[in-house]
Design a protein around this motif. Structure first.
Motif, PDB file in Angstrom:
ATOM      1  N   ASN A  41       0.761  -1.200   0.084  1.00 26.21           N
ATOM      2  CA  ASN A  41       0.075  -0.034   0.042  1.00 26.21           C
ATOM      3  C   ASN A  41       0.666   1.113   0.070  1.00 26.21           C
ATOM      4  OD1 ASN A  41      -2.444  -1.516   0.209  1.00 26.21           O
ATOM      5  ND2 ASN A  41      -1.987  -1.764   2.297  1.00 26.21           N
ATOM      6  N   GLY A  42       1.870   1.318  -0.624  1.00 27.52           N
ATOM      7  CA  GLY A  42       2.795   2.507  -0.920  1.00 27.52           C
ATOM      8  C   GLY A  42       3.652   2.815   0.389  1.00 27.52           C
ATOM      9  N   ILE A  43       3.970   1.908   1.193  1.00 27.39           N
ATOM     10  CA  ILE A  43       4.539   1.970   2.478  1.00 27.39           C
ATOM     11  C   ILE A  43       5.750   0.867   2.451  1.00 27.39           C
ATOM     12  CG2 ILE A  43       4.858   2.170   5.189  1.00 27.39           C
ATOM     13  CD1 ILE A  43       1.869   3.209   4.900  1.00 27.39           C
ATOM     14  N   ALA A  44       6.777   1.323   2.520  1.00 24.02           N
ATOM     15  CA  ALA A  44       7.986   0.216   2.581  1.00 24.02           C
ATOM     16  C   ALA A  44       8.372   0.065   4.211  1.00 24.02           C
ATOM     17  CB  ALA A  44       9.169   0.635   1.879  1.00 24.02           C
ATOM     18  N   ASP A  45       7.942  -1.001   4.698  1.00 29.04           N
ATOM     19  CA  ASP A  45       8.281  -1.048   5.995  1.00 29.04           C
ATOM     20  C   ASP A  45       9.838  -1.878   6.080  1.00 29.04           C
ATOM     21  OD1 ASP A  45       8.429  -2.022   8.694  1.00 29.04           O
ATOM     22  OD2 ASP A  45       7.017  -3.300   8.759  1.00 29.04           O
ATOM     23  N   PHE A  46      10.642  -0.916   6.651  1.00 26.33           N
ATOM     24  CA  PHE A  46      12.265  -1.462   6.660  1.00 26.33           C
ATOM     25  C   PHE A  46      12.142  -2.110   8.051  1.00 26.33           C
ATOM     26  CE2 PHE A  46      12.791   1.427   3.511  1.00 26.33           C
ATOM     27  CZ  PHE A  46      13.913   0.859   2.546  1.00 26.33           C
ATOM     28  N   HIS A  47      12.245  -3.595   7.918  1.00 27.90           N
ATOM     29  CA  HIS A  47      12.158  -4.359   9.203  1.00 27.90           C
ATOM     30  C   HIS A  47      13.514  -4.946   9.613  1.00 27.90           C
ATOM     31  CE1 HIS A  47      12.203  -7.928   6.666  1.00 27.90           C
ATOM     32  NE2 HIS A  47      11.497  -7.404   5.851  1.00 27.90           N
ATOM     33  N   HIS A  48      14.575  -4.984   8.845  1.00 29.56           N
ATOM     34  CA  HIS A  48      15.755  -5.666   9.285  1.00 29.56           C
ATOM     35  C   HIS A  48      16.840  -4.754   8.422  1.00 29.56           C
ATOM     36  CE1 HIS A  48      18.392  -8.768  10.503  1.00 29.56           C
ATOM     37  NE2 HIS A  48      18.622  -9.223   9.132  1.00 29.56           N
ATOM     38  N   VAL A  65      21.570   2.652   4.764  1.00 36.26           N
ATOM     39  CA  VAL A  65      20.260   3.224   4.989  1.00 36.26           C
ATOM     40  C   VAL A  65      19.977   4.429   4.327  1.00 36.26           C
ATOM     41  CG1 VAL A  65      18.647   4.003   6.694  1.00 36.26           C
ATOM     42  CG2 VAL A  65      19.999   1.950   7.189  1.00 36.26           C
ATOM     43  N   ARG A  66      21.166   5.409   4.375  1.00 37.86           N
ATOM     44  CA  ARG A  66      21.073   6.823   3.646  1.00 37.86           C
ATOM     45  C   ARG A  66      20.807   6.322   2.192  1.00 37.86           C
ATOM     46  NH1 ARG A  66      22.570  11.947   4.764  1.00 37.86           N
ATOM     47  NH2 ARG A  66      23.487  11.104   6.829  1.00 37.86           N
ATOM     48  N   PHE A  67      21.339   5.469   1.507  1.00 41.49           N
ATOM     49  CA  PHE A  67      21.480   5.299   0.377  1.00 41.49           C
ATOM     50  C   PHE A  67      19.882   4.917  -0.108  1.00 41.49           C
ATOM     51  CE2 PHE A  67      20.916   2.001  -3.279  1.00 41.49           C
ATOM     52  CZ  PHE A  67      21.684   2.684  -4.273  1.00 41.49           C
ATOM     53  N   ALA A  68      19.391   3.895   0.688  1.00 39.68           N
ATOM     54  CA  ALA A  68      17.909   3.372   0.643  1.00 39.68           C
ATOM     55  C   ALA A  68      16.903   4.679   0.725  1.00 39.68           C
ATOM     56  CB  ALA A  68      17.616   2.322   1.576  1.00 39.68           C
ATOM     57  N   MET A  69      17.141   5.622   1.839  1.00 36.73           N
ATOM     58  CA  MET A  69      16.384   6.452   1.959  1.00 36.73           C
ATOM     59  C   MET A  69      16.576   7.678   0.720  1.00 36.73           C
ATOM     60  SD  MET A  69      14.684   5.552   4.451  1.00 36.73           S
ATOM     61  CE  MET A  69      15.008   3.853   4.646  1.00 36.73           C
ATOM     62  N   ASP A  70      17.790   7.867  -0.025  1.00 35.81           N
ATOM     63  CA  ASP A  70      17.839   8.732  -0.971  1.00 35.81           C
ATOM     64  C   ASP A  70      17.182   8.042  -2.135  1.00 35.81           C
ATOM     65  OD1 ASP A  70      19.136  10.674   0.533  1.00 35.81           O
ATOM     66  OD2 ASP A  70      21.153   9.936  -0.023  1.00 35.81           O
ATOM     67  N   ASP A  71      17.251   6.905  -2.136  1.00 27.67           N
ATOM     68  CA  ASP A  71      16.569   6.148  -3.496  1.00 27.67           C
ATOM     69  C   ASP A  71      15.242   6.273  -3.445  1.00 27.67           C
ATOM     70  OD1 ASP A  71      17.041   4.661  -5.898  1.00 27.67           O
ATOM     71  OD2 ASP A  71      15.799   3.037  -4.604  1.00 27.67           O
ATOM     72  N   VAL A  72      14.511   6.055  -1.924  1.00 22.44           N
ATOM     73  CA  VAL A  72      13.069   6.256  -1.757  1.00 22.44           C
ATOM     74  C   VAL A  72      12.662   7.516  -2.301  1.00 22.44           C
ATOM     75  CG1 VAL A  72      11.269   6.096  -0.093  1.00 22.44           C
ATOM     76  CG2 VAL A  72      12.821   4.330  -0.148  1.00 22.44           C
ATOM     77  N   ARG A  73      13.380   8.586  -1.722  1.00 24.36           N
ATOM     78  CA  ARG A  73      13.063   9.906  -1.772  1.00 24.36           C
ATOM     79  C   ARG A  73      13.030  10.202  -3.314  1.00 24.36           C
ATOM     80  NH1 ARG A  73      15.843  13.661   1.817  1.00 24.36           N
ATOM     81  NH2 ARG A  73      14.114  13.786   2.991  1.00 24.36           N
ATOM     82  N   ALA A  74      14.033   9.929  -3.948  1.00 29.92           N
ATOM     83  CA  ALA A  74      14.256  10.270  -5.429  1.00 29.92           C
ATOM     84  C   ALA A  74      13.088   9.565  -6.298  1.00 29.92           C
ATOM     85  CB  ALA A  74      15.442   9.538  -5.883  1.00 29.92           C
ATOM     86  N   ALA A  75      12.623   8.222  -5.930  1.00 32.46           N
ATOM     87  CA  ALA A  75      11.516   7.664  -6.651  1.00 32.46           C
ATOM     88  C   ALA A  75      10.044   8.346  -6.555  1.00 32.46           C
ATOM     89  CB  ALA A  75      11.480   6.158  -6.330  1.00 32.46           C
ATOM     90  N   GLY A  76      10.170   8.919  -5.214  1.00 28.38           N
ATOM     91  CA  GLY A  76       9.022   9.677  -4.743  1.00 28.38           C
ATOM     92  C   GLY A  76       7.485   9.056  -4.729  1.00 28.38           C
ATOM     93  N   GLN A  77       7.889   7.676  -4.763  1.00 31.13           N
ATOM     94  CA  GLN A  77       6.556   6.737  -4.882  1.00 31.13           C
ATOM     95  C   GLN A  77       6.071   6.092  -3.505  1.00 31.13           C
ATOM     96  OE1 GLN A  77       7.567   3.719  -7.691  1.00 31.13           O
ATOM     97  NE2 GLN A  77       7.419   5.180  -9.451  1.00 31.13           N
TER      98      GLN A  77
END
Length: 102
Positions: A41-48, A65-77
């Motif tokens: 539902n458009g939410i990525a639950d980072f669990h591990h 984690v910074r790489f992942a969050m930068d990627d999530v932000r750039a995709a904007g989805q």
């Protein structure tokens, strides 16, 4: 003269394995860490988040984690839910990423 950490940082490679729900980092071609998530539902639950012990204590998890969050932000989805204790801590240390939280 470059320190060992500088040499390791140069050889770090980050990748999003969307099919596995994970971001990974390799150092010098060796798997070094992973941040896993479950997307619904458009939410990525980072669990591990896990770093191979040989690479521990070098800030690898934070850069991953910074790489992942930068990627999530750039995709904007997606928005992010932090259920992994490390990711919760990371967001506490990086309030500039709070807009990503669901």
């Amino acid at each position: 003269m470059a320190s060992q950490q500088d040499r390791d940082a140069v050889s770090e490679e980050f990748r999003h394995r969307r099919e596995d729900g994970a971001y990974e980092v390799t150092i010098g071609g060796t798997p070094a860490g992973v941040a896993s998530y479950h997307l619904a539902n458009g939410i990525a639950d980072f669990h591990h988040t896990e770093v191979v012990p040989a690479f521990g204590g070098r800030g690898v998890a934070g850069r991953l984690v910074r790489f992942a969050m930068d990627d999530v932000r750039a995709a904007g989805q997606w928005k992010v839910r932090a259920s992994c204790p490390y990711v919760v801590h990371w967001f506490g240390e990086h309030p500039e990423y709070a807009d990503l939280l669901a």
